[in-house]
Scaffold this active site. Structure first.
Site: not given
Ligand code: ACM
Length: 628
Positions: A193, A267, A345
């Protein structure tokens, strides 16, 4: 049980009376359980009867019995007080088992070693909690019982985010030890991440040399000071490939598969800190994020907007070459069929500005950024399939068109999972509003705010198969432990338990056997087991659910509800410390002007059971619902 069945049971079992049981202890609730009158006492010299094939499991079992004071344990291939049998019973499937305890002893039978292992986990729950402690028990008695058990779903997952905070190999092993008590069989490791890359990739060493480290920060997530370029980066860590092999083998010995997640194309700040050339905005200023905020979640046109870029360049062949190397190494390390590619995201504000991305859109006839993301996911799917693995990703991978055979992990509620199942894609349900166990689980002012609340009783309502969806498309369900605000393994346990027990029941037990009152009673007994095993857990079920309303006259009223039955709440609004001589909550009450704090405490049967809640007026105002 009907009368004629009872008579039949009486005659078939001789002197034993049989009845379909109200399970009082086992979590998750078994498929079928019958109790018989009588109690079996384990002898001091315990013999475990096992074949060669299941000798390793017998050795593990005998290690637990060594905790019994003065006990001797031997393994025999001919007879025993505890018998482990591999058989061929089509009703049990790959993970089911039967467990019988009667005057002759204990018999566990299953088609596979996994089934025997789950039978053993159930037996552990029927024995005293103190079995977890050396010399704490000298007599083990078990009521006669007959159980036939098997799981409802094949994917029973827990996700541990080891990126936001790193957890050592020993801590991950402990997490596995704990999850298998409740028959989980998948550990999804969120390995990468913005805050850290946690797995050695030999062909791209900077991923861990640079990407695994950041300066240490204390304090509230997203409110943290950004690192400076030359600040020493000493906080973090990663698993070497040898560590990963050890973890995979350890998990396998407990019938757990590890699903690796490499979260791309968003991420990815830790990747960019190591290899900035993989970004649409190549600069040498990327750093592993230390917890400072850098994303506007509802920014431009309702899209996620990155103030510091954290995505891979979908138009760059260098990116696909790097991903080929990364997934090549990942595929050799993890034997499980699926590799998780994240996909959630992803801000696209820098893709929108990139001439390379514009050229890609023209060349590939992509109409918008969702289709660019879909192009990226399809390229990644090809890479992962070329390593003989299947791809799974968060539900954003549906946007712009889902790749050929991709499975979807539905997290933004069940919507994405429903859509994917309707398109004939396999689905794992992990909806945030039921299974996000990083969310706070009780009174927010006591627990600390992490996004939103999720109490145990809500978690227990998780149902992985929505109305109208073909159940065969649902692989199972999963609880997710994101660790932005979880700094150590004790806190990871605290957030996991008892909510993981509720999810375990949703994904193992028959839907029609679920019952909140029964479950919450059993959970309380498991608190003793968790204590004995020194596993940290939350007792938030004892704290009231405190709500407020604001009427048109500007008056605030307070209501309190118990999550479980039998609690009494006592409160003060005059700043004094409450006890059971204070005002007892009976019905909603008014908060007079000038009140600055509500203090509440819960009791059961005359004893304090909940923690002292100190709720400032500011918080009571913030949560108020307006009534007209
Ligand atoms: C997530 O909670 N962004 C998969």
């Amino acid at each position: 049980m009907k009368w004629n069945q009872l008579v039949l049971a009486f005659f078939t079992l001789g002197t034993t009376i049989t009845s379909v049981a109200q399970n009082k202890i086992i979590i998750p609730e078994p498929f079928q359980i019958t109790t018989n009158t009588g109690t079996y006492t384990l002898p001091k010299n315990i013999v475990i009867n096992t074949s060669n094939e299941t000798k390793d499991l017998a050795a593990e079992i005998s290690a637990t019995f060594k905790n019994i004071k003065d006990a001797q344990v031997n393994i025999s291939s001919t007879k025993g007080d505890i018998q482990l049998f591999l058989n061929d019973n089509p009703t049990l499937g790959k993970e089911g088992y039967t467990l019988n305890v009667n005057e002759k002893g204990i018999t566990i039978a299953a088609n596979t070693k996994a089934g025997l292992f789950y039978g053993w986990q159930t037996l552990c729950q029927l024995m005293p909690a103190t079995m977890n402690k050396k010399n704490a028990t000298n007599k083990v008695q078990i009521d006669y019982v007959s159980i036939l058990d098997k799981p409802r779903f094949e994917w029973r997952g827990l996700m541990l985010d080891v990126s936001r905070h790193f957890f050592t190999k020993a801590e991950v092993k402990r997490y596995i030890d704990d999850m298998v008590r409740y028959k989980y069989n998948i550990l999804h490791l969120h390995l990468t991440d913005d805050q850290g890359w946690r797995i050695e990739i030999k062909s791209m060493p900077k991923l861990t040399e640079v990407g695994a480290w950041r300066p240490e920060r204390k304090g509230k997530w997203a409110n943290i000071t950004a690192p400076s370029i030359d600040e020493p980066k000493t906080y973090g860590g990663f698993y070497t490939q040898e560590d990963i092999k050890e973890l995979v083998a350890y998990a396998k010995s407990k019938f757990v598969d590890i699903v690796p997640e490499i979260d791309i194309p968003g991420h990815s700040m830790a990747i960019l800190a190591a290899y900035p050339e993989l970004s649409t905005v190549p600069t040498n200023n990327y750093q592993v994020n230390a917890g400072q905020g850098f994303i506007d979640w509802g920014g431009l046109n309702g899209h996620i907007t990155a103030r510091i870029e954290n995505t891979l360049n979908p138009a760059s062949e260098k990116v696909y070459t790097a991903l080929d190397k990364i997934f090549g190494e990942i595929a050799t390390l993890f034997p499980f069929d699926y590799i998780h590619m994240g996909g959630d995201e992803c801000p696209k504000n820098n893709w929108e500005k990139s001439s390379e991305v514009h050229e890609l859109m023209q060349r590939e006839n992509l109409k918008n950024q969702q289709e660019v993301q879909s192009y990226f996911v399809k390229r990644v799917e090809k890479i992962i399939n070329s390593k003989r693995k299947k791809i799974i990703g968060w539900d954003e991978i549906l946007e712009g068109g889902l790749a050929g055979n991709a499975a979807v992990m539905s997290w933004r509620g069940m919507k994405g999972g429903i859509e994917a199942a309707k398109q004939n894609h396999k689905v794992v349900m992990s909806p945030n509003d039921y299974t996000y166990i990083d969310y706070y689980q009780g009174e927010v002012t006591a627990e600390g705010k992490v996004y939103q609340g999720l109490r145990l009783n809500r978690t227990y309502q998780f149902e992985p198969v929505p109305e109208g969806v073909d159940p065969s498309m649902i692989l199972g369900g999963q609880a997710n432990l994101w660790t932005e605000q979880i700094q150590n393994i004790r806190n990871a346990e605290y957030m996991t338990y008892p909510r993981a027990l509720a999810i375990a029941e949703a994904i193992w037990s028959p839907k029609e056997k679920k019952n909140w009152t029964s479950f919450s009673n059993r959970v309380e007994q498991h608190f003793d087991r968790l204590d004995a095993a020194q596993i940290k857990y939350a007792k938030s079920i004892y704290d009231p659910i405190v709500k407020t309303t604001l009427n048109t006259k500007g008056e605030f009223h307070v209501t309190m509800e118990g999550e479980i039955e039998g609690l009494n709440f006592y409160y003060t609004i005059d700043e004094s410390m409450p006890d059971d001589f204070s005002s007892k909550y009976v019905t909603q009450f008014n908060l007079p002007e000038d009140v600055s704090i509500l203090r509440v405490i819960s009791y059961r049967n005359g004893k304090q059971i909940g923690k002292l809640l100190n709720i400032p007026m500011e918080s009571l105002k913030t949560r108020a619902v307006k009534v007209l």
